[in-house]
Design a protein around this motif. Structure first.
Motif, PDB file in Angstrom:
ATOM      1  N   TYR A  10       0.850  -1.202   0.000  1.00  0.00           N
ATOM      2  CA  TYR A  10       0.000   0.000   0.000  1.00  0.00           C
ATOM      3  C   TYR A  10       0.882   1.247   0.000  1.00  0.00           C
ATOM      4  N   GLY A  11       0.404   2.288  -0.682  1.00  0.00           N
ATOM      5  CA  GLY A  11       1.153   3.537  -0.769  1.00  0.00           C
ATOM      6  C   GLY A  11       0.455   4.662  -0.028  1.00  0.00           C
ATOM      7  N   LEU A  12       1.224   5.688   0.302  1.00  0.00           N
ATOM      8  CA  LEU A  12       0.698   6.862   1.000  1.00  0.00           C
ATOM      9  C   LEU A  12       0.910   8.050   0.068  1.00  0.00           C
ATOM     10  N   GLY A  13      -0.171   8.473  -0.606  1.00  0.00           N
ATOM     11  CA  GLY A  13      -0.007   9.367  -1.744  1.00  0.00           C
ATOM     12  C   GLY A  13      -0.377  10.819  -1.519  1.00  0.00           C
ATOM     13  N   ALA A  14       0.334  11.680  -2.237  1.00  0.00           N
ATOM     14  CA  ALA A  14      -0.007  13.103  -2.307  1.00  0.00           C
ATOM     15  C   ALA A  14       0.445  13.619  -3.665  1.00  0.00           C
ATOM     16  N   ASN A  15      -0.074  14.776  -4.049  1.00  0.00           N
ATOM     17  CA  ASN A  15       0.312  15.409  -5.319  1.00  0.00           C
ATOM     18  C   ASN A  15       1.833  15.619  -5.352  1.00  0.00           C
ATOM     19  N   ALA A  16       2.503  14.912  -6.261  1.00  0.00           N
ATOM     20  CA  ALA A  16       3.976  14.938  -6.300  1.00  0.00           C
ATOM     21  C   ALA A  16       4.524  16.301  -6.665  1.00  0.00           C
ATOM     22  N   LEU A  17       3.670  17.159  -7.265  1.00  0.00           N
ATOM     23  CA  LEU A  17       4.142  18.461  -7.742  1.00  0.00           C
ATOM     24  C   LEU A  17       3.862  19.577  -6.739  1.00  0.00           C
ATOM     25  N   ASN A  18       3.290  19.202  -5.599  1.00  0.00           N
ATOM     26  CA  ASN A  18       2.896  20.184  -4.589  1.00  0.00           C
ATOM     27  C   ASN A  18       3.711  19.951  -3.308  1.00  0.00           C
ATOM     28  N   GLU A  19       4.644  20.875  -3.061  1.00  0.00           N
ATOM     29  CA  GLU A  19       5.571  20.690  -1.945  1.00  0.00           C
ATOM     30  C   GLU A  19       4.890  20.561  -0.581  1.00  0.00           C
ATOM     31  N   ASP A  20       3.863  21.378  -0.380  1.00  0.00           N
ATOM     32  CA  ASP A  20       3.175  21.329   0.914  1.00  0.00           C
ATOM     33  C   ASP A  20       2.485  19.983   1.112  1.00  0.00           C
TER      34      ASP A  20
END
Ligand code: TXA
Ligand code: MG
Length: 349
Positions: free
Chosen positions: A39-49
């Motif tokens: 399982y992965g823990l994801g966030a927008n890769a292009l958004n530093e915050d």
């Protein structure tokens, strides 16, 4: 923080949950999701915050870069160039458990790549993961969805165990099929180098390009003078709370040694678990035996490995003993994870 949990059973019927998760990613939130590896823990890769929130939720060291997950084989927007061999590997193994390291374009924030000039990219094959990336409209940075240092989760319950209350959304799906993280190949150098063994084996990679090598620093015990090229490989990792010891040798001697050590632990009133293949599981009269799978099917052993380590913690054992596996095929990834989980405590018999 309240964490919403949604289990995707049917991609069509449950599409609203997927859309909600995708919207959260797009808006800068954090979502756990299934992939075929773990399982992965994801966030927008292009958004530093957004990416910062991943580090915070996991307690991850800042110098450990994230893998960027995409839903297409065309990654021209993200990397400076795709060398010929990298393209061949992508064509052959994507979507699937292979991460390619390439020189990044500026669009990838330094937070995501931990200030490296390169970035790891992978296109997962899990349908829920692919749909989530597509719907969110951005590449998704995702480490394994565990608290840093713990065994990676291969089902939704283990994600909930580690991350409930720490992230916005947990998407559940099927159990991870591969069970160990993706193979990482550094294609910024020639010949390419395997930085982490995984589901795509060295043998499979060498069918595409026979000169692919493996990072020396991840073979054998860690050495002061040799730093792994994947920053994450230097940490103690995949570790259960109990002390794990690997017993390496021929079958008879391994069985004998394990039983001798178990006897000793029990005399000292310690609780002990044995991770065993199906074939050997009836050879250990004392201690709690957890079966990893058949020695003839190392894919099954890989699939059950992290969950078995977590089961040992549920049982609150003090010690875990495990036989060594041959380092062919996916056995290389299994032994890499076991060695690290054991802090390289290997007893040769
Ligand atoms: O299968 C997987 O790859 C899973 C699923 C969720 O896709 N993800 C995963 O991510 O295992 P993580 O963060 O647990 O491991 C990423 C590894 C770390 O060892 C990190 O140091 C290395 O990849 N890595 C990432 N970017 C790198 C880069 N540019 N150069 C070298 N190593 C890199
Ligand atoms: Mg990880």
């Amino acid at each position: 923080m309240e964490t919403k949990v949604a289990i995707i059973k049917d991609m069509n019927k449950d599409i609203e949950d997927l859309k909600e998760a995708a919207r959260i990613i797009y808006d800068g939130g954090v979502v756990a999701f299934p992939t075929e590896t773990v399982y992965g823990l994801g966030a927008n890769a292009l958004n530093e915050d957004a990416v910062s929130k991943i580090f915070e939720a996991k307690g991850r060291p800042q110098d450990n870069p994230l893998i960027v997950h995409v839903a297409s084989k065309n990654i021209d927007d993200l990397v400076v160039e795709v060398p010929e061999i990298a393209q061949k590997l992508i064509d052959k193994f994507w979507p699937g458990p292979l991460t390619i390291i390439l020189n990044k374009k500026e669009i990838i924030p330094n937070k995501t790549s931990a200030n490296l000039a390169s970035v790891g990219i992978r296109m997962p094959s899990n349908n829920i993961a692919l749909k989530l990336i597509e719907l969110s409209g951005c590449p998704i940075a995702a480490p394994s969805a565990n608290i840093s240092g713990r065994p990676s989760p291969t089902d939704v319950e283990r994600c909930i165990e580690d991350l409930n209350g720490k992230i916005d959304f947990i998407l559940g799906g099927n159990k991870s099929d591969v069970g160990v993280e993706s193979t990482i190949v550094d294609c910024t150098v020639m010949p390419p180098v395997v930085l982490r063994p995984g589901g795509i084996t060295l043998e499979m990679l060498r069918e595409v390009y026979s000169d692919i090598t493996i990072d020396k620093a991840i073979q054998g015990k860690p050495r002061e003078d040799l730093k792994p090229k994947a920053p994450g490989m230097k940490y103690r990792h995949y570790a259960p709370k109990a002390k794990l010891r690997i017993i390496k040798g021929n079958k008879e001697k391994t069985i004998e040694k394990i039983n001798e050590i178990v006897q000793n632990y029990i005399e000292n009133e310690k609780k002990v678990a044995i991770l065993s293949t199906e074939e050997l599981s009836n050879k250990f009269p004392q201690g709690k035996v957890i079966t990893l799978g058949s020695e003839k099917n190392l894919n099954e052993v890989a699939r059950n490995l992290f969950e078995s380590l977590r089961k040992c913690d549920d049982l609150k054992v003090d010690f875990i003993l495990c036989q060594a596996f041959e380092e062919d095929g996916v056995g290389l990834a299994i032994m890499n994870r076991l060695n690290k989980a054991a802090g390289f405590d290997i007893l040769e018999v």
